[in-house]
Design a protein around this motif. Structure first.
Motif, short mmCIF file in Angstrom:
data_model
loop_
_atom_site.label_atom_id
_atom_site.label_comp_id
_atom_site.label_asym_id
_atom_site.label_seq_id
_atom_site.Cartn_x
_atom_site.Cartn_y
_atom_site.Cartn_z
N LEU A 145 63.10 12.21 18.69
CA LEU A 145 64.31 12.22 17.87
C LEU A 145 65.02 10.90 18.09
O LEU A 145 65.40 10.56 19.20
N LYS A 146 65.14 10.16 17.04
CA LYS A 146 65.79 8.86 17.13
C LYS A 146 67.27 9.04 16.89
O LYS A 146 67.79 8.74 15.83
N ILE A 147 67.92 9.57 17.91
CA ILE A 147 69.35 9.81 17.83
C ILE A 147 70.03 8.99 18.89
O ILE A 147 69.77 9.17 20.09
N GLU A 148 70.88 8.11 18.44
CA GLU A 148 71.65 7.34 19.40
C GLU A 148 72.60 8.31 20.10
O GLU A 148 73.28 9.10 19.47
N GLY A 149 72.58 8.31 21.41
CA GLY A 149 73.46 9.19 22.18
C GLY A 149 73.01 10.64 22.21
O GLY A 149 73.85 11.54 22.19
N ILE A 150 71.70 10.90 22.25
CA ILE A 150 71.19 12.27 22.23
C ILE A 150 71.74 13.09 23.40
O ILE A 150 72.09 14.25 23.23
N ASN A 151 71.84 12.49 24.58
CA ASN A 151 72.36 13.25 25.73
C ASN A 151 73.80 13.65 25.51
O ASN A 151 74.20 14.76 25.86
N GLU A 152 74.59 12.77 24.93
CA GLU A 152 75.99 13.09 24.63
C GLU A 152 76.06 14.20 23.58
O GLU A 152 76.88 15.11 23.68
N LEU A 153 75.20 14.14 22.59
CA LEU A 153 75.18 15.17 21.55
C LEU A 153 74.80 16.53 22.15
O LEU A 153 75.44 17.54 21.86
N ILE A 154 73.79 16.55 22.99
CA ILE A 154 73.38 17.79 23.64
C ILE A 154 74.53 18.34 24.48
O ILE A 154 74.81 19.55 24.44
N SER A 155 75.21 17.47 25.18
CA SER A 155 76.36 17.91 25.98
C SER A 155 77.46 18.51 25.11
O SER A 155 78.07 19.53 25.46
N LYS A 156 77.73 17.91 23.96
CA LYS A 156 78.74 18.43 23.05
C LYS A 156 78.34 19.79 22.49
O LYS A 156 79.18 20.67 22.31
N ILE A 157 77.05 19.96 22.22
CA ILE A 157 76.56 21.25 21.74
C ILE A 157 76.75 22.31 22.81
O ILE A 157 77.18 23.43 22.52
N ILE A 158 76.46 21.97 24.05
CA ILE A 158 76.65 22.92 25.15
C ILE A 158 78.12 23.28 25.31
O ILE A 158 78.47 24.45 25.52
N ILE A 159 78.99 22.29 25.19
CA ILE A 159 80.44 22.56 25.29
C ILE A 159 80.87 23.50 24.18
O ILE A 159 81.61 24.46 24.41
N ARG A 160 80.41 23.24 22.96
CA ARG A 160 80.78 24.12 21.83
C ARG A 160 80.22 25.52 22.05
O ARG A 160 80.89 26.52 21.78
N TYR A 161 78.99 25.60 22.53
CA TYR A 161 78.42 26.92 22.83
C TYR A 161 79.28 27.65 23.86
O TYR A 161 79.59 28.83 23.70
N ASN A 162 79.66 26.97 24.92
CA ASN A 162 80.49 27.59 25.96
C ASN A 162 81.82 28.07 25.40
O ASN A 162 82.29 29.15 25.76
N ASP A 163 82.42 27.27 24.53
CA ASP A 163 83.68 27.69 23.89
C ASP A 163 83.49 28.97 23.08
O ASP A 163 84.27 29.91 23.19
N LEU A 164 82.45 28.98 22.27
CA LEU A 164 82.21 30.14 21.40
C LEU A 164 81.73 31.36 22.17
O LEU A 164 82.01 32.50 21.78
N SER A 165 81.02 31.15 23.26
CA SER A 165 80.44 32.28 23.99
C SER A 165 81.47 33.05 24.81
O SER A 165 81.14 34.06 25.42
N ASN A 166 82.72 32.59 24.81
CA ASN A 166 83.78 33.38 25.43
C ASN A 166 83.99 34.69 24.68
O ASN A 166 84.48 35.65 25.25
N ASP A 167 83.61 34.70 23.42
CA ASP A 167 83.65 35.92 22.61
C ASP A 167 82.28 36.59 22.73
O ASP A 167 81.25 35.97 22.46
N SER A 168 82.26 37.85 23.14
CA SER A 168 80.98 38.53 23.40
C SER A 168 80.11 38.64 22.16
O SER A 168 78.88 38.54 22.24
N PHE A 169 80.71 38.83 20.97
CA PHE A 169 79.93 38.90 19.75
C PHE A 169 79.25 37.56 19.47
O PHE A 169 78.06 37.51 19.14
N CYS A 170 80.00 36.47 19.60
CA CYS A 170 79.43 35.14 19.38
C CYS A 170 78.32 34.84 20.39
O CYS A 170 77.29 34.29 20.02
#
Length: 106
Positions: A61-86
């Protein structure tokens, strides 16, 4: 692209489906959309994002800043996963995402 960018279309499941199709026909646009919107993604769009990136993780994947993007996805997942349905909704795509990118994060 029109559906995904539209503020007048509020169906996130439809937008998620469009993002999935964009991974097939215009990967660069899909990746750009993800980078710009990851912090505000709904659960359905985040799920599609994790699946799309996981499916394409075997390619270089030719994505500049892939590690940063993955980290942002994990942060968003953590935010959303506070809700049990999500959390339940995101569980399969999160597992797939973790399996695909765990080594890249360590």
């Amino acid at each position: 692209k029109v559906i995904i960018e539209s503020s007048r279309i509020g169906d996130d499941f439809l937008k998620a489906r469009c993002l999935s199709l964009l991974f097939d026909v215009n990967k660069e646009y899909a990746l750009d959309y993800i980078k710009k919107n990851v912090e505000w993604m709904s659960p359905s769009i985040l799920s599609t994002t994790m699946i799309g990136l996981s499916i394409n993780s075997k390619e270089k994947l030719k994505i500049e800043g892939i590690n940063e993007l993955i980290s942002k996805i994990i942060i968003r997942y953590n935010d959303l996963s506070n809700d049990s349905f999500c959390k339940e909704l995101l569980a399969p795509s999160h597992k797939f995402f973790q399996d695909s990118f765990f080594q890249k994060l360590n």
